[in-house]
Design a protein around this motif. Sequence first.
Motif, PDB file in Angstrom:
ATOM      1  N   LEU A  70      -6.219  -7.950   5.479  1.00 49.32           N
ATOM      2  CA  LEU A  70      -5.633  -6.614   5.619  1.00 49.32           C
ATOM      3  C   LEU A  70      -6.147  -5.712   4.505  1.00 49.32           C
ATOM      4  O   LEU A  70      -6.023  -6.030   3.333  1.00 49.32           O
ATOM      5  CB  LEU A  70      -4.099  -6.653   5.584  1.00 49.32           C
ATOM      6  CG  LEU A  70      -3.440  -5.293   5.850  1.00 49.32           C
ATOM      7  CD1 LEU A  70      -3.618  -4.856   7.291  1.00 49.32           C
ATOM      8  CD2 LEU A  70      -1.959  -5.323   5.498  1.00 49.32           C
ATOM      9  N   MET A  71      -6.705  -4.590   4.931  1.00 46.73           N
ATOM     10  CA  MET A  71      -7.210  -3.624   3.961  1.00 46.73           C
ATOM     11  C   MET A  71      -6.224  -2.457   3.843  1.00 46.73           C
ATOM     12  O   MET A  71      -5.422  -2.229   4.735  1.00 46.73           O
ATOM     13  CB  MET A  71      -8.593  -3.140   4.396  1.00 46.73           C
ATOM     14  CG  MET A  71      -9.649  -4.215   4.199  1.00 46.73           C
ATOM     15  SD  MET A  71     -11.296  -3.725   4.792  1.00 46.73           S
ATOM     16  CE  MET A  71     -11.166  -4.136   6.530  1.00 46.73           C
ATOM     17  N   PRO A  72      -6.311  -1.709   2.745  1.00 49.10           N
ATOM     18  CA  PRO A  72      -5.349  -0.623   2.545  1.00 49.10           C
ATOM     19  C   PRO A  72      -5.558   0.548   3.509  1.00 49.10           C
ATOM     20  O   PRO A  72      -6.666   0.799   3.992  1.00 49.10           O
ATOM     21  CB  PRO A  72      -5.621  -0.166   1.111  1.00 49.10           C
ATOM     22  CG  PRO A  72      -6.329  -1.308   0.456  1.00 49.10           C
ATOM     23  CD  PRO A  72      -7.150  -1.919   1.560  1.00 49.10           C
ATOM     24  N   ALA A  73      -4.479   1.271   3.768  1.00 44.15           N
ATOM     25  CA  ALA A  73      -4.574   2.520   4.529  1.00 44.15           C
ATOM     26  C   ALA A  73      -5.097   3.631   3.626  1.00 44.15           C
ATOM     27  O   ALA A  73      -5.895   4.457   4.053  1.00 44.15           O
ATOM     28  CB  ALA A  73      -3.207   2.889   5.098  1.00 44.15           C
ATOM     29  N   MET A  74      -4.634   3.644   2.367  1.00 45.34           N
ATOM     30  CA  MET A  74      -5.071   4.692   1.425  1.00 45.34           C
ATOM     31  C   MET A  74      -6.426   4.318   0.843  1.00 45.34           C
ATOM     32  O   MET A  74      -6.564   3.300   0.182  1.00 45.34           O
ATOM     33  CB  MET A  74      -4.054   4.839   0.287  1.00 45.34           C
ATOM     34  CG  MET A  74      -2.883   5.739   0.622  1.00 45.34           C
ATOM     35  SD  MET A  74      -1.689   5.867  -0.751  1.00 45.34           S
ATOM     36  CE  MET A  74      -2.599   6.895  -1.910  1.00 45.34           C
ATOM     37  N   GLN A  75      -7.409   5.163   1.109  1.00 47.07           N
ATOM     38  CA  GLN A  75      -8.773   4.867   0.668  1.00 47.07           C
ATOM     39  C   GLN A  75      -9.276   6.005  -0.232  1.00 47.07           C
ATOM     40  O   GLN A  75      -9.181   7.167   0.136  1.00 47.07           O
ATOM     41  CB  GLN A  75      -9.692   4.749   1.882  1.00 47.07           C
ATOM     42  CG  GLN A  75      -9.186   3.751   2.910  1.00 47.07           C
ATOM     43  CD  GLN A  75     -10.105   3.644   4.113  1.00 47.07           C
ATOM     44  OE1 GLN A  75     -11.175   4.242   4.130  1.00 47.07           O
ATOM     45  NE2 GLN A  75      -9.690   2.880   5.097  1.00 47.07           N
TER      46      GLN A  75
ATOM     47  N   LEU B  35      -8.445  -1.925  -4.552  1.00 46.75           N
ATOM     48  CA  LEU B  35      -9.291  -0.850  -4.021  1.00 46.75           C
ATOM     49  C   LEU B  35      -9.106   0.403  -4.879  1.00 46.75           C
ATOM     50  O   LEU B  35     -10.036   1.165  -5.100  1.00 46.75           O
ATOM     51  CB  LEU B  35      -8.929  -0.546  -2.565  1.00 46.75           C
ATOM     52  CG  LEU B  35      -9.740   0.568  -1.909  1.00 46.75           C
ATOM     53  CD1 LEU B  35     -11.217   0.192  -1.831  1.00 46.75           C
ATOM     54  CD2 LEU B  35      -9.215   0.882  -0.517  1.00 46.75           C
ATOM     55  N   ILE B  39      -3.339  -0.430  -5.280  1.00 44.92           N
ATOM     56  CA  ILE B  39      -3.695  -0.519  -3.854  1.00 44.92           C
ATOM     57  C   ILE B  39      -4.646  -1.698  -3.681  1.00 44.92           C
ATOM     58  O   ILE B  39      -5.714  -1.726  -4.283  1.00 44.92           O
ATOM     59  CB  ILE B  39      -4.341   0.798  -3.378  1.00 44.92           C
ATOM     60  CG1 ILE B  39      -3.346   1.955  -3.543  1.00 44.92           C
ATOM     61  CG2 ILE B  39      -4.806   0.688  -1.930  1.00 44.92           C
ATOM     62  CD1 ILE B  39      -3.914   3.316  -3.192  1.00 44.92           C
ATOM     63  N   TYR B  40      -4.251  -2.654  -2.864  1.00 50.16           N
ATOM     64  CA  TYR B  40      -4.982  -3.906  -2.755  1.00 50.16           C
ATOM     65  C   TYR B  40      -5.374  -4.262  -1.334  1.00 50.16           C
ATOM     66  O   TYR B  40      -4.645  -3.976  -0.386  1.00 50.16           O
ATOM     67  CB  TYR B  40      -4.138  -5.060  -3.314  1.00 50.16           C
ATOM     68  CG  TYR B  40      -3.969  -4.945  -4.806  1.00 50.16           C
ATOM     69  CD1 TYR B  40      -4.895  -5.518  -5.668  1.00 50.16           C
ATOM     70  CD2 TYR B  40      -2.911  -4.210  -5.342  1.00 50.16           C
ATOM     71  CE1 TYR B  40      -4.771  -5.378  -7.045  1.00 50.16           C
ATOM     72  CE2 TYR B  40      -2.776  -4.060  -6.714  1.00 50.16           C
ATOM     73  CZ  TYR B  40      -3.711  -4.646  -7.560  1.00 50.16           C
ATOM     74  OH  TYR B  40      -3.598  -4.492  -8.912  1.00 50.16           O
ATOM     75  N   THR B  41      -6.513  -4.929  -1.223  1.00 51.73           N
ATOM     76  CA  THR B  41      -6.900  -5.601   0.013  1.00 51.73           C
ATOM     77  C   THR B  41      -6.381  -7.030  -0.060  1.00 51.73           C
ATOM     78  O   THR B  41      -6.527  -7.684  -1.090  1.00 51.73           O
ATOM     79  CB  THR B  41      -8.430  -5.619   0.147  1.00 51.73           C
ATOM     80  OG1 THR B  41      -8.899  -4.288   0.372  1.00 51.73           O
ATOM     81  CG2 THR B  41      -8.879  -6.499   1.315  1.00 51.73           C
ATOM     82  N   TYR B  42      -5.763  -7.482   1.027  1.00 49.63           N
ATOM     83  CA  TYR B  42      -5.376  -8.886   1.121  1.00 49.63           C
ATOM     84  C   TYR B  42      -6.530  -9.638   1.747  1.00 49.63           C
ATOM     85  O   TYR B  42      -6.840  -9.411   2.920  1.00 49.63           O
ATOM     86  CB  TYR B  42      -4.132  -9.059   1.983  1.00 49.63           C
ATOM     87  CG  TYR B  42      -2.943  -8.286   1.463  1.00 49.63           C
ATOM     88  CD1 TYR B  42      -2.140  -8.817   0.460  1.00 49.63           C
ATOM     89  CD2 TYR B  42      -2.644  -7.029   1.954  1.00 49.63           C
ATOM     90  CE1 TYR B  42      -1.056  -8.091  -0.045  1.00 49.63           C
ATOM     91  CE2 TYR B  42      -1.570  -6.303   1.458  1.00 49.63           C
ATOM     92  CZ  TYR B  42      -0.782  -6.840   0.466  1.00 49.63           C
ATOM     93  OH  TYR B  42       0.272  -6.119  -0.013  1.00 49.63           O
ATOM     94  N   TRP B  47      -3.698 -13.128   2.848  1.00 50.44           N
ATOM     95  CA  TRP B  47      -3.122 -12.679   4.106  1.00 50.44           C
ATOM     96  C   TRP B  47      -2.408 -13.819   4.825  1.00 50.44           C
ATOM     97  O   TRP B  47      -1.361 -13.627   5.445  1.00 50.44           O
ATOM     98  CB  TRP B  47      -4.208 -12.061   4.975  1.00 50.44           C
ATOM     99  CG  TRP B  47      -3.689 -11.513   6.266  1.00 50.44           C
ATOM    100  CD1 TRP B  47      -4.038 -11.923   7.516  1.00 50.44           C
ATOM    101  CD2 TRP B  47      -2.724 -10.457   6.441  1.00 50.44           C
ATOM    102  NE1 TRP B  47      -3.339 -11.196   8.450  1.00 50.44           N
ATOM    103  CE2 TRP B  47      -2.538 -10.303   7.817  1.00 50.44           C
ATOM    104  CE3 TRP B  47      -2.003  -9.660   5.550  1.00 50.44           C
ATOM    105  CZ2 TRP B  47      -1.650  -9.355   8.339  1.00 50.44           C
ATOM    106  CZ3 TRP B  47      -1.115  -8.729   6.067  1.00 50.44           C
ATOM    107  CH2 TRP B  47      -0.955  -8.579   7.443  1.00 50.44           C
ATOM    108  N   GLU B 154       0.853   0.929  -2.431  1.00 50.05           N
ATOM    109  CA  GLU B 154       0.880   0.628  -0.990  1.00 50.05           C
ATOM    110  C   GLU B 154       1.267  -0.842  -0.898  1.00 50.05           C
ATOM    111  O   GLU B 154       0.562  -1.689  -1.444  1.00 50.05           O
ATOM    112  CB  GLU B 154      -0.509   0.884  -0.383  1.00 50.05           C
ATOM    113  CG  GLU B 154      -0.583   0.550   1.084  1.00 50.05           C
ATOM    114  CD  GLU B 154      -1.905   0.979   1.724  1.00 50.05           C
ATOM    115  OE1 GLU B 154      -2.601   1.869   1.204  1.00 50.05           O
ATOM    116  OE2 GLU B 154      -2.236   0.383   2.767  1.00 50.05           O
TER     117      GLU B 154
END
Lengths: 567, 567
Positions: A70-75, B35, B39-42, B47, B154
């Motif tokens: 899962l990647m963030p929505a806020m980029q 990111l 704000i992180y990518t799982y 995940w 987030e």
Amino acid sequence: MLQSKLLIPTLRDAPSEADVVSHQLMLRAGLIRPLAAGIYTYLPLGWRVLRKVSSIIREEMDRIGAQEMLMPAMQPAELWQQSGRYSLYGPELVRLYDRHNREFALGPTHEEVITSLIRDEVNSYRKLPMILYQIQTKFRDERRPRYGLLRGREFMMKDAYSFDADWESLDDTYRNVYYAYTRIFDRCGLTYRVVEADAGTIGGEGETHEFMALADIGEDTVAVCSHCSYSANLETAYTRHGASPAEARTVPKPEKIHTPGVRTIDQLTASLDIEAGHILKTLIYMADGRPVAVIVRGDHEVNETKLKNALRANHIELANEEIVRQHTGAPIGFAGPVGLSLPLWIDQEAAIIESGVAGANEPNYHLRYVVPGRDFPLEHIGDYRNVTEGDSCPHCEGTFKFYRGIEVGHVFKLGTKYSAALGAGFLNAAGRENPVIMGCYGIGVSRILSAVIEQNHDDGGILWPMAIAPFHVHLIPVSVQDPVQRGLAEKLYYRLQAEGMEVLMDDREERPGVKFKDSDLIGIPIRIVVGKQAGEGLVEIKERGQAAAEVIGYEDVVTHVLGRMKS
Amino acid sequence: MLQSKLLIPTLRDAPSEADVVSHQLMLRAGLIRPLAAGIYTYLPLGWRVLRKVSSIIREEMDRIGAQEMLMPAMQPAELWQQSGRYSLYGPELVRLYDRHNREFALGPTHEEVITSLIRDEVNSYRKLPMILYQIQTKFRDERRPRYGLLRGREFMMKDAYSFDADWESLDDTYRNVYYAYTRIFDRCGLTYRVVEADAGTIGGEGETHEFMALADIGEDTVAVCSHCSYSANLETAYTRHGASPAEARTVPKPEKIHTPGVRTIDQLTASLDIEAGHILKTLIYMADGRPVAVIVRGDHEVNETKLKNALRANHIELANEEIVRQHTGAPIGFAGPVGLSLPLWIDQEAAIIESGVAGANEPNYHLRYVVPGRDFPLEHIGDYRNVTEGDSCPHCEGTFKFYRGIEVGHVFKLGTKYSAALGAGFLNAAGRENPVIMGCYGIGVSRILSAVIEQNHDDGGILWPMAIAPFHVHLIPVSVQDPVQRGLAEKLYYRLQAEGMEVLMDDREERPGVKFKDSDLIGIPIRIVVGKQAGEGLVEIKERGQAAAEVIGYEDVVTHVLGRMKS
């Protein structure tokens, strides 16, 4: 679950904002509710369907070795600036500032994020090929959100990204995802076509296909060959090039004709008594701010996707009245290629018109006897038009038939567009650095609900395919006050659930008519009614699409339901 | 899955930005990647854990009849204005404008959305009680995002909302959710305390509890009684009120003492040789812009939550130097209650000081022989201080011990705060309209990962509890080049998976040391090593926390693993 407690706010009539059947039924059956234009809450019933669709997607993606994340929505906006899409995406990209005044985009898609991740974390061919995917809420500020979940501003998508060491390997990966998609849409019960497509804003160098659920309300037109397997989005469909120019014949010099107020093709064919196919329709476009003239046959439509690609432009649009006047010396309706000092882009079918009629670049005048190549230069000949129904398939003797389609899936061979822009390289077996070869793959998860309902409904409501139905069985005691009916219904309720079936029991004190109407509306595949014959141990069973119910003994219910679930 | 293809980018060293162990291990074990700040990518491993935690939450929420749904992230600002929270939430609320310049908030929580939904869709007591929940990405623009997933901008939350016809029914609902939460945290393997808490910004009229995972890095302090079950967040913990005022004794009139440069409690106790408990510490606060004076004992700290609640203020903060000078006539350090023309808020323990020392409201002077009630009025007496370790439990003879806690869950009785503001009423059995009685309930889903790792790690890495481990078994052939080892490992790989176990096989061509180090880091509960004894059909099995492995025959592996999974 017990219907008395479940939040299923059914509506007798569809709210006026809903103008297509799937949107109406989703509101009426209590699947969704709007919060703002193009922004919806999924109520428990709608959410159950969405979760089932998601499960099918997960199973099929996992089956081909794809890894969920899962990647963030806020980029961060910088990432989008690096790829060059920050300006390209325009107002559809939702933008915001954080408390430190740093700019962010809410992800409509995640090429930038995943490419920068892979750049940092994967450096060797040993890790390739790799497919990563996520199921996530996306944001796109549509100009005209509409049709419920079909074109929303906040929606659910499955997006996947693949990373390969070379194009051959990408071919395999692409094929794997392609077939996973067919299994996903098959399992969801959709009728669809896979069509050749245009890469659009995402860009890319290679192949791309769209999965189109066929439905009259579809926003895309799909051209399907009557004979072979060729089918394509109208945006990209091409046809066999027409006959070569007729043998040279002496055509008189262009002659000006007075055509007061005649500005459209229809007016022109009527007033001159000619066929539209003999008209050299000339349109002025602005391509990234520069004007060009496009010439197609009067009975053809400009295909803006093809034109844009040919022009290598980021954005094209029809020129306004002012610009047309400035370049043609006349109002809209009198443009023509003769003597026009603009770059000329001539569709290949227009280029072979023997003797055509065109605007004279002078108010209220047209020219006849215009010969392409003689009276104006054939600067850029190409395929700039939409195919039409009946056009010849480019691959066989068949002709095109048109369908409307809802795009539910899309697969792209991206190549190195993002890996080059963001510097995502890897060391190959020889120890040399190469940009990773990418693909990207989307499924409109929430959109599938709309497409399925468009394809599976009747006057009474929805007909859910078993695999994604919110429940398997709708169990309806006609009178919950009657202890015999209630007792038998409860016995069945627990027994069916013990067999792993998902049962909704309508335990509400409502009139039978209300219950049956709601049941048709909600569309659970199997309905079991416990009514007056309960005392004899008999119940009625019926599938949602069937007219007549069958009366069976309650001991046979489990077997019957299992049989119908399998079929 | 095969480790060679899975994206698990382990790191030997923790990146410098990570200053707590869970954050370091999450980065090192390849669970997450940043990111942007907070704000992180799982990544796939992280995940998988998150999905298992979500499944446990779903099972336990569904078990109490709660209904899952999904509400939008983008919420119209008007809704937040109606509830009054739009300004209250301040810069933590992420705000944005759509293309039509309409203002939206990205939901940090969904009271407004769900209340307006229930207002529109539920009108009768027959539908109540009802619990709705969602598991969703939330947004909160933290001033100082830190500690990885502990305080992110987030993050993933499970939020639930309950709707009852009366307070008694809410009591039942609250209790059901409360116990569902204990089952959820138990199953996740957390050590936690349920503590009385303060309702904070969410507001509400009734009871509220926090579920605190105990950990040294916790941002909250929890006061736990040594004897009974009372435990509370320091924000809200209270103690038995101290002895009543000593019998009246003749105390001289206040006397000014010269205290040049003596501005802190420590300096004061040292220079006057008195105990801090005899000092009337006086602080000037701004409460919604108005100044007030707060008096606590010199050895006590002001509890701003209690003070804010007592003042019924939305926002309080210590006054700055300028305001202090304006009202006390002296720089910070010399404020006192005598002769001060500000509202006085006196902590109950300070109010019973027999004869105290206080600032003289004059630079470099203090007063001694200050008697509360005689020398300054006891305007607002109350509990405005933090309890201290060793303070008496209000309910028994025990005393407080302090722990640090990570808030992983929170349950609130909201009452009618939102239903009244947004007009969510229902008709009761008598046909009368009443506002619905609400509760709200949160779980920090992503935060659970941090808390579990804080509680379950050693020098080598993570020790996942079986229920939420990314895989059950880590299968490690020491040398994948060795056909015997590889063959046996593959056989076990398929056999264990056929039994429903999740197996990660380390099929990488890495040195054994690297594999074992990665294995400890990732922390999969059961490790099976296929090494030199593979030829004799022997493998090593070991649990992550154990020092020594056991050698067993490969036919016994399934039984062994099943046994260890159950224990």
